[in-house]
Design a protein around this motif. Sequence first.
Motif, PDB file in Angstrom:
ATOM      1  N   GLY A 169     -26.672 -33.479  77.549  1.00 32.27           N
ATOM      2  CA  GLY A 169     -25.136 -32.807  77.295  1.00 32.27           C
ATOM      3  C   GLY A 169     -24.922 -31.723  78.437  1.00 32.27           C
ATOM      4  O   GLY A 169     -24.440 -30.612  78.135  1.00 32.27           O
ATOM      5  N   THR A 170     -25.814 -31.628  79.342  1.00 33.19           N
ATOM      6  CA  THR A 170     -25.803 -30.590  80.565  1.00 33.19           C
ATOM      7  C   THR A 170     -25.715 -31.239  81.790  1.00 33.19           C
ATOM      8  O   THR A 170     -26.171 -30.103  82.863  1.00 33.19           O
ATOM      9  N   GLY A 187     -25.319 -25.569  76.711  1.00 31.51           N
ATOM     10  CA  GLY A 187     -26.605 -25.693  76.906  1.00 31.51           C
ATOM     11  C   GLY A 187     -27.317 -26.650  76.182  1.00 31.51           C
ATOM     12  O   GLY A 187     -26.812 -27.588  75.600  1.00 31.51           O
ATOM     13  N   LEU A 188     -28.665 -26.293  76.393  1.00 34.68           N
ATOM     14  CA  LEU A 188     -29.235 -27.254  75.490  1.00 34.68           C
ATOM     15  C   LEU A 188     -29.526 -27.391  73.741  1.00 34.68           C
ATOM     16  O   LEU A 188     -29.477 -26.127  73.549  1.00 34.68           O
ATOM     17  N   THR A 189     -29.626 -28.316  73.370  1.00 36.23           N
ATOM     18  CA  THR A 189     -29.549 -28.562  71.794  1.00 36.23           C
ATOM     19  C   THR A 189     -31.211 -27.936  71.767  1.00 36.23           C
ATOM     20  O   THR A 189     -32.063 -27.908  72.480  1.00 36.23           O
ATOM     21  N   GLN A 190     -31.384 -27.383  70.395  1.00 37.74           N
ATOM     22  CA  GLN A 190     -32.868 -27.177  69.877  1.00 37.74           C
ATOM     23  C   GLN A 190     -33.934 -28.403  69.942  1.00 37.74           C
ATOM     24  O   GLN A 190     -34.884 -28.364  69.891  1.00 37.74           O
ATOM     25  N   PRO A 206     -28.721 -43.095  73.744  1.00 36.28           N
ATOM     26  CA  PRO A 206     -27.234 -42.566  74.071  1.00 36.28           C
ATOM     27  C   PRO A 206     -27.411 -41.210  74.316  1.00 36.28           C
ATOM     28  O   PRO A 206     -27.982 -40.354  73.738  1.00 36.28           O
ATOM     29  N   PRO A 207     -26.634 -40.853  75.324  1.00 39.75           N
ATOM     30  CA  PRO A 207     -26.903 -39.175  75.805  1.00 39.75           C
ATOM     31  C   PRO A 207     -26.231 -38.507  74.687  1.00 39.75           C
ATOM     32  O   PRO A 207     -25.451 -38.692  74.029  1.00 39.75           O
ATOM     33  N   ILE A 208     -26.692 -36.958  74.743  1.00 35.71           N
ATOM     34  CA  ILE A 208     -26.180 -36.186  74.038  1.00 35.71           C
ATOM     35  C   ILE A 208     -24.834 -35.569  74.661  1.00 35.71           C
ATOM     36  O   ILE A 208     -24.865 -35.618  75.696  1.00 35.71           O
ATOM     37  N   ASP A 265     -26.132 -27.258  67.021  1.00 31.80           N
ATOM     38  CA  ASP A 265     -27.394 -27.526  66.717  1.00 31.80           C
ATOM     39  C   ASP A 265     -27.217 -27.810  64.800  1.00 31.80           C
ATOM     40  O   ASP A 265     -26.288 -27.122  64.458  1.00 31.80           O
ATOM     41  N   PRO A 266     -27.886 -28.175  64.182  1.00 32.25           N
ATOM     42  CA  PRO A 266     -29.110 -29.202  64.394  1.00 32.25           C
ATOM     43  C   PRO A 266     -28.491 -30.584  65.156  1.00 32.25           C
ATOM     44  O   PRO A 266     -27.447 -31.043  64.471  1.00 32.25           O
ATOM     45  N   TYR A 267     -28.995 -31.067  66.038  1.00 34.07           N
ATOM     46  CA  TYR A 267     -28.728 -32.405  66.553  1.00 34.07           C
ATOM     47  C   TYR A 267     -29.862 -33.199  66.166  1.00 34.07           C
ATOM     48  O   TYR A 267     -31.191 -32.883  66.389  1.00 34.07           O
ATOM     49  N   LEU A 268     -29.874 -34.568  65.697  1.00 34.51           N
ATOM     50  CA  LEU A 268     -30.602 -35.727  65.659  1.00 34.51           C
ATOM     51  C   LEU A 268     -30.000 -36.893  66.252  1.00 34.51           C
ATOM     52  O   LEU A 268     -28.953 -37.207  66.414  1.00 34.51           O
ATOM     53  N   PRO A 269     -30.940 -37.401  67.013  1.00 37.55           N
ATOM     54  CA  PRO A 269     -30.720 -38.816  67.913  1.00 37.55           C
ATOM     55  C   PRO A 269     -30.627 -39.689  67.037  1.00 37.55           C
ATOM     56  O   PRO A 269     -31.018 -39.908  65.585  1.00 37.55           O
ATOM     57  N   PRO A 270     -29.584 -40.711  67.381  1.00 29.55           N
ATOM     58  CA  PRO A 270     -29.419 -41.901  66.459  1.00 29.55           C
ATOM     59  C   PRO A 270     -30.677 -42.500  66.162  1.00 29.55           C
ATOM     60  O   PRO A 270     -31.751 -42.696  66.989  1.00 29.55           O
TER      61      PRO A 270
END
Length: 475
Positions: A96-97, A108-111, A459-461, A467-472
């Motif tokens: 996502g950047t 910016g970057l997720t945690q 899948p891309p962010i 945040d908080p992000y968790l991938p599928p």
Amino acid sequence: MMKKTMIAALCSGLLLTGACPVQAQPTKPNIVFILMDNLGYGEPGVYGGGITRGAPTPNVDQLASEGLRLTNFNVEAQCTPSRSAIMTGRFAIRSGTHSVPIDGGMEGLTQWEVTLPEVLSQAGYRTALFGKWHLGSNQGRLPNDQGFDEWYGIPRTSDEAFYPDDPQALANHVPLMYVMAGKKGSKSQNVKPYSLEARRQIDTEITQRTIQFMQQSVKEGKPFYAYVPFTQVHFPSLPSPAFAGKSGHGDFADSVMEMDYHVGELLKEIDRLKVRDNTLVIFTSDNGPDDNWPWQGSAGPWRGYYFTHMEGSLRTPFIIRWPGNVPAGRVSNEIVHEVDTFTTLARIGGGNIPQDRPIDGVDQTDFFLGKTPNSARNGFPIYVADRLEGVKWKEWKMVFYEEQRNWWSPPVKLGTPKAFDLITDPKEEYPQSGLRTTWIARPLIGEAARFVGSLKKYPPIAAGTPDPYLPPVQK
């Protein structure tokens, strides 16, 4: 000899009483990663610039003679995605950047992303960033939230230095960017507005703080990772008062000379601290040159500027020195991508590379150390923002969009891709055609297809994801 023996005996006796302090030398190498901002391939003398650009670069040129210099080191097309790739070992489209953020919000970057300073911290390194971050402005996404023990610099980019000196910007209450400082476990604090005056001084401050960090690390006997993303030569390319007018060729050339001086100061301090043999130094740039006059940079033999898929955008200087490990004076045209620095430095530093996500960086340790003449990489996809605009494979390049020498004109997708042999046609002027070269389509399209397939599986962010992000969950 007798004098040395007596001194050694005296010190040995004092050791028994604790009166002769000895600092333990770390077995892991120190890492100093110097990243310039918008420094084109054609600026350092060793890459064909230097005096031909009105700005000699003796320190960078000397560094190149002492290590490995790459002529086919590739980066992302913009500041933010390049810095993301270096920090995570993942192409920025995944994180996502993929673009420079211009509208604020949760950039910016997720945690969830694992950064190189996090990996090296777990391996026992002291870590610090001094310079430009550009991977998040909010508390929680600043360098001290992403693995660095401490930091000092700017969260975004140098063109915002115009704002404090612009009456219209002030009258319209445009938020100012501040030079900031922070330590791990605490919130970062504003230090001062990033004005044009602060812009002139910040690279000197970056150098001084990096030197202090190295001194303290050596004193503590711990390996250190100093990430030094200088702000030069991004526009406005304004030199400090000490370098103003020094080149005789304007602010830009003055800024290049100042850049070389600061690199030299860091290298001298490494020698003064007597850690030269155990310190790995990298010098490179985040993307190709700017095209804004009077701060227009040079891409050397390539065409195009940053924000494009042209070679002038993708190829930057890259030098790596590690005495006794990286053979001195070597030059290579093998393909390397900046995502590879994450994987390589993690291995060299004894860190653990994440296993729960795709890591695009490949380990180039054996190549850098001269154990093999070949890079561990054959090619890579070329993204400009969120568009797959091309792909490189060996000496070949295929593009899916019309060429852009700069980023002002809108991208135009081609009906039929164009392919170039970058050895015989380095300026990308003569697309290959005819039955004799149709074979190149298979490996080039295959390289791109494999990466696109990976994006479907992982899948891309999305840009701006909070945040908080968790991938599928993978099925």
